[in-house]
Design an enzyme around this catalytic site. Structure first.
Site, PDB file in Angstrom:
ATOM      1  CE  LYS B  61     -32.833  -0.973   2.092  1.00  0.00           C
ATOM      2  NZ  LYS B  61     -32.510  -0.235   3.312  1.00  0.00           N
ATOM      3  CB  SER B 136     -29.155   1.817   2.114  1.00  0.00           C
ATOM      4  OG  SER B 136     -30.206   1.349   3.108  1.00  0.00           O
ATOM      5  CB  SER B 160     -31.421   3.823   5.205  1.00  0.00           C
ATOM      6  OG  SER B 160     -30.121   3.459   4.997  1.00  0.00           O
TER       7      SER B 160
END
Lengths: 96, 467
Positions: B61, B136, B160
């Site tokens: 990420k 997310s 997330s």
């Protein structure tokens, strides 16, 4: 019901050092009021005598030796700044 | 080579047995992912430096610092930011034979549940391109689900990792708060943030957790608790395991088909010899409210560092005249650099921490947080694992919730409690529901005791084999 008005938005924007356009002030006041309306359900929770939690896994007072750890990328860090002079970060005048 | 279904452990064996060279693997995956990414957009960038094509490729990420490529947090304010140091998790991956394959898309600063708030474009759900991948860490979830990545790292502050894992049909693990060092993870809400994994199966989750766990002197919140070998206990069965089902997680508004799928999975545990126990977590109804006070408060503090002075976007670079004041540099750089959601949360957090409101909001929320932790402690006296749905619905449509922040926030309703309590939790694909001819995955959430990832991994592995 806690309603945030435009004046409060302006005050918060000043505290947060965030420029907020007039159009956005209005929108934010509405959105923040809606969220604060939602979180007001906490008023129903009984927390008399309850201690607040800041670390959920119970890690307290993480101690270490008070020793200097050298960081050797000082030049790279200064280079990341938008303005520099003599290998120092340059900022606008603090006093007018 | 079935490129879409490669696992870490399986591919490692192929590399070790010299059936395949790392170079061949990276080339094949790179070519496949570059093409696939045009549609899905799970990656913001790939590892183009071929000298780094070594070992097992893994996606990360874009809020974890890896030297040699930008870290943007999917925000304009960090658009060209080149980190000068590396996250501990990245060091650990590299020391253990993994290489950074690319950086994945996310909601800006990890703020969102759909990856639509990225400043660099949305990510699509591989199961239905009209739907969001969740958020997310939507880019990481979509990358693994589409086969563009063997596995990925994400971060989980209120769901997330687990919610996008559920939407994309992969295994998502949020370890215990303090289990994995966060040094080099761009902070969102420091009392809640935790790095975790996206994998194609439970075994790979255990494999990765072995690598990334442990104390780090650069993260004072990381724990010195012993790290067991998570792969070792995986094959044990669940006979006699006590699985708690909290009644507060089966609520009005829950998608009926998704609920049925989750209930069937829980029933399956019974046939495997586990004991199903109805439990109560009475403060669940307050969890989301607590979260939406504490999280923005911490956001407003953490994001104060983006000031247009030291790094990141600054109007200083744009303005050639010297008319701007120091105050202008702060205010305009932040206004132009941050998107709508970070700005909203900064303002909300500033409010709940401001003079006259602190006790009524922040302190109160911290106290209710204590009650939520006590709920879990009590429940774990009676059960070993808690099973719930990961999300109230399968993946929703792109654009469906983005214009109404409060509706978007409600998609975190089943996941935030684990962050507030600091306990580990995992989302396991447990079935599908059909929507408009598309098969959408549903996730089962398994929550464990502090530092007891072993038990939820074992429970997940057992069900994975049985489904």
């Amino acid at each position: 019901m806690s309603i945030i008005d435009i004046k409060q938005i302006e005050h918060l924007a000043e505290l947060a050092r965030l420029k907020v356009s007039d159009e956005e002030k209005d929108k934010m006041a509405g959105e923040l009021s809606a969220i604060l309306g939602f979180v007001e359900k906490l008023d129903q929770a009984d927390v008399v005598g309850v201690l607040p939690t800041s670390n959920a896994a119970g890690i307290f007072n993480a101690m270490r030796q008070d020793a200097v750890d050298q960081y050797n990328k000082q030049k790279e860090l200064v280079k990341a700044a938008p303005a520099s002079k003599d290998n120092l970060v340059k900022v606008k005048a603090v006093f007018e | 080579m079935d490129i879409k279904n490669l696992t870490l452990i399986g591919t490692k064996k192929m590399l070790d047995d010299k059936e395949l060279s790392a170079r061949e693997l990276w080339r094949a995956l790179f070519d496949f992912a570059k093409k696939e990414n045009k549609e899905i957009h799970g990656f913001l960038r790939f590892q183009e430096d071929e000298s780094k094509w070594k070992g097992l490729p893994i996606a990360v990420k874009d809020n974890m610092l890896a030297v040699g490529m930008p870290t943007t947090c999917a925000s304009k304010i960090l658009e060209n930011y080149q980190p000068s140091y590396q996250a501990t998790v990245i060091d650990k991956l590299e020391k253990n034979g993994l290489g950074i394959f690319g950086k994945t898309n996310m909601d800006e600063f990890a703020m969102g549940s759909s990856t639509e708030s990225s400043a660099f474009g949305i990510t699509k759900n591989p199961h239905d391109l009209e739907r969001v991948p969740g958020g997310s860490s939507g880019g990481s979830a979509a990358a693994v689900a589409s086969g563009m990545a063997l596995a990925a790292l994400g971060s989980d502050t209120g769901g997330s990792i687990r919610q996008p894992a559920s939407f994309c049909g992969v295994v998502g693990l949020k370890p215990t708060y303090g289990r994995v060092s966060r040094y080099g993870l761009v902070a969102m809400a420091s009392s809640l943030d935790q790095i975790g994994t996206f994998t194609k199966d439970v075994k790979d989750a255990a494999y990765l957790l072995n690598i990334i766990s442990g104390f780090d002197k650069y993260d004072s919140t990381s724990s010195k608790e012993h790290v067991p070998n998570y792969l070792e206990l995986l094959d044990e069965d669940v006979k006699g395991l006590r699985i708690g089902v909290p009644k507060e997680y089966f609520i009005k508004g829950m998608d009926a088909d998704a609920e049925k799928t989750v209930r069937n999975a829980i029933k399956k545990y019974e046939s495997l010899g586990a004991e199903i126990v109805e439990i109560s977590l009475p403060h669940t109804e307050y969890a989301l409210a607590v979260y939406y006070i504490l999280m923005p408060a911490e956001v407003s503090s953490n994001l104060a560092r983006f000031d247009g002075i030291r790094y990141g976007y600054s109007i200083e670079r744009d303005l050639e005249n010297g008319n701007a004041t120091l105050d202008d540099v702060y205010k305009i750089s932040r206004a132009k650099g941050f998107g709508a959601e970070p700005r909203r949360r900064i303002m909300l957090g500033t409010f709940v921490l401001s003079h006259g409101y602190y006790d009524a909001y922040y302190l109160k929320a911290q106290k209710v947080r204590t009650k939520i932790i006590q709920d879990f402690n009590k429940a774990f006296e009676k059960v070993d694992v808690i099973a719930t749905p990961t999300s109230p619905t399968p993946a929703f449509k792109i654009g469906e919730k983005i214009s109404d922040p409060l509706t978007m926030y409600l998609s975190d309703i089943f996941t935030v409690s684990a962050n507030l309590a600091g306990v580990p939790a995992l989302s396991l694909p447990c079935g599908i529901v059909e929507r408009e001819g598309k098969k959408l995955p549903v996730g089962l959430q398994l929550i464990g005791k502090h530092f007891d990832e072993s038990t939820i991994l074992r429970a997940a592995h057992s069900l994975e084999q049985a489904l």
